[in-house]
Design an enzyme around this catalytic site. Sequence first.
Site, PDB file in Angstrom:
ATOM      1  N   ARG A 102      97.938  19.927  -5.715  1.00  0.00           N
ATOM      2  CA  ARG A 102      98.172  21.359  -5.447  1.00  0.00           C
ATOM      3  C   ARG A 102      99.459  21.736  -6.152  1.00  0.00           C
ATOM      4  NH1 ARG A 102      97.773  24.672   0.132  1.00  0.00           N
ATOM      5  NH2 ARG A 102      95.637  24.598  -0.628  1.00  0.00           N
ATOM      6  N   HIS A 129      91.286  28.208  -7.032  1.00  0.00           N
ATOM      7  CA  HIS A 129      91.190  27.341  -5.844  1.00  0.00           C
ATOM      8  C   HIS A 129      89.726  26.926  -5.691  1.00  0.00           C
ATOM      9  CE1 HIS A 129      92.224  25.462  -2.190  1.00  0.00           C
ATOM     10  NE2 HIS A 129      92.562  26.488  -1.438  1.00  0.00           N
ATOM     11  N   GLN A 132      88.161  25.550  -2.353  1.00  0.00           N
ATOM     12  CA  GLN A 132      87.958  26.610  -1.363  1.00  0.00           C
ATOM     13  C   GLN A 132      86.636  27.334  -1.618  1.00  0.00           C
ATOM     14  OE1 GLN A 132      90.222  27.554   1.282  1.00  0.00           O
ATOM     15  NE2 GLN A 132      88.318  28.538   1.895  1.00  0.00           N
ATOM     16  N   ASP A 225      92.248  37.544   1.716  1.00  0.00           N
ATOM     17  CA  ASP A 225      93.257  36.479   1.589  1.00  0.00           C
ATOM     18  C   ASP A 225      94.622  37.163   1.713  1.00  0.00           C
ATOM     19  OD1 ASP A 225      94.677  34.158   0.984  1.00  0.00           O
ATOM     20  OD2 ASP A 225      94.186  34.170  -1.153  1.00  0.00           O
ATOM     21  N   CYS A 265      90.261  32.496   3.663  1.00  0.00           N
ATOM     22  CA  CYS A 265      90.518  31.086   3.366  1.00  0.00           C
ATOM     23  C   CYS A 265      91.556  30.487   4.317  1.00  0.00           C
ATOM     24  CB  CYS A 265      90.973  30.934   1.920  1.00  0.00           C
ATOM     25  SG  CYS A 265      92.402  31.959   1.507  1.00  0.00           S
ATOM     26  N   ARG A 293      85.622  22.965   4.603  1.00  0.00           N
ATOM     27  CA  ARG A 293      86.439  22.377   3.530  1.00  0.00           C
ATOM     28  C   ARG A 293      86.207  20.866   3.474  1.00  0.00           C
ATOM     29  NH1 ARG A 293      91.053  24.771   1.644  1.00  0.00           N
ATOM     30  NH2 ARG A 293      90.995  22.990   0.230  1.00  0.00           N
TER      31      ARG A 293
HETATM   32  N1   CP Z   1      92.838  27.467   2.585  1.00  0.00           N
HETATM   33  C1   CP Z   1      93.735  26.515   2.268  1.00  0.00           C
HETATM   34  O1   CP Z   1      93.752  25.979   1.155  1.00  0.00           O
HETATM   35  O2   CP Z   1      94.585  26.193   3.288  1.00  0.00           O
HETATM   36  P1   CP Z   1      95.910  25.300   3.181  1.00  0.00           P
HETATM   37  O3   CP Z   1      96.869  26.088   2.297  1.00  0.00           O
HETATM   38  O4   CP Z   1      96.403  25.169   4.580  1.00  0.00           O
HETATM   39  O5   CP Z   1      95.559  23.995   2.546  1.00  0.00           O
HETATM   40  N1  NVA Z   2      96.168  32.786  -2.291  1.00  0.00           N
HETATM   41  C1  NVA Z   2      96.754  31.895  -1.332  1.00  0.00           C
HETATM   42  C2  NVA Z   2      95.736  30.910  -0.865  1.00  0.00           C
HETATM   43  C3  NVA Z   2      96.215  29.937   0.158  1.00  0.00           C
HETATM   44  C4  NVA Z   2      95.158  28.949   0.558  1.00  0.00           C
HETATM   45  C5  NVA Z   2      97.946  31.180  -1.949  1.00  0.00           C
HETATM   46  O1  NVA Z   2      97.851  30.766  -3.109  1.00  0.00           O
HETATM   47  O2  NVA Z   2      98.972  31.062  -1.281  1.00  0.00           O
END
Ligand code: CP
Ligand code: NVA
Length: 310
Positions: A102, A129, A132, A225, A265, A293
Amino acid sequence: MHHFLSLADLTAEHLSGLLDLAVDLKNEWKTGPNRPLLGRKTLGMIFQKPSLRTRASFEMAMLHLGGQALYFSPFEIQLGERESVADVSRVFSRYVDGIMARVFGHDDILTLAEYSSVPVINGLSDYNHPCQALSDLLTIIEKKGRDLEYLKLAFLGDGNNVATSLLFGAALTGMDFAIGGPPGYELPADVWEQAKLLATEHGSTLSAAHDPTEAVADADVVYTDVWASMGEEEEAEERARLFRPYQVNDALLEGAQPDVIVMHCLPAHRGQEITDAVCDGPHSVLWDQAENRMHAQKAILVRLMGEGQA
Ligand code: CP
Ligand code: NVA
């Protein structure tokens, strides 16, 4: 499939196969333990940003499949700071059978994949993502059936990483996609171009509106989101003002199909992009969505690391 970096890298057949496998692995897990399809396999996880769902679901997925996950917090590896991304990838891939990362910049995912001797999974970048969106397709199939080409998904809010992956997912499955958000926060032009090519092939209608009611009209799925993603915290106040008309609330949902499902999400900023009433109301599928997930990622892990099993 060597890496899992973007849904746009997949064919419709690959995507459909992954969803079938996710359904099978979920059914298996619901009725008994999963087979040890990843026995003694290891997944290294690099996080530059916080997480609940991504870390927990990957770690539990590995455990259920007989393998083990190794977690590195943002503080530890310091990707690209303590040592170069390429060197991290060269070294880390000597220890583990797969890497999940990530990151902030999507280029770091691409560099990890380029220099890794094992599969790399994108666990979110500023660009997209895909884990997701894959699991969201699983949730939509569970709630609405397999014929996604008869459905419309409306995304309300920022043209961000999650919206990008959902757009690609819709374009590959023939689902219609509409995004409603304020001027200046649309999906990037190159994302639209790529998605339009896929949509033409698979019969999806893609559209963007600044009017939220236009975007949600007759939608089967309404998705939102956060308005400020991780790394954009300094813009949060200004965004909260600009995005206010795009809040998913009961009044907005009146324009959608009566049996609309609402997705997020997570994490949610209740009272901003979504109200408490909608989060906890009859249309919400948020908690099944979060659980999925784990099931969808089991399919990714088995495909990438399972040596032809399943
Ligand atoms: N939706 C998602 O990716 O959640 P986290 O940021 O908690 O991993
Ligand atoms: N768009 C958000 C998604 C989190 C799962 C971010 O990138 O913070």
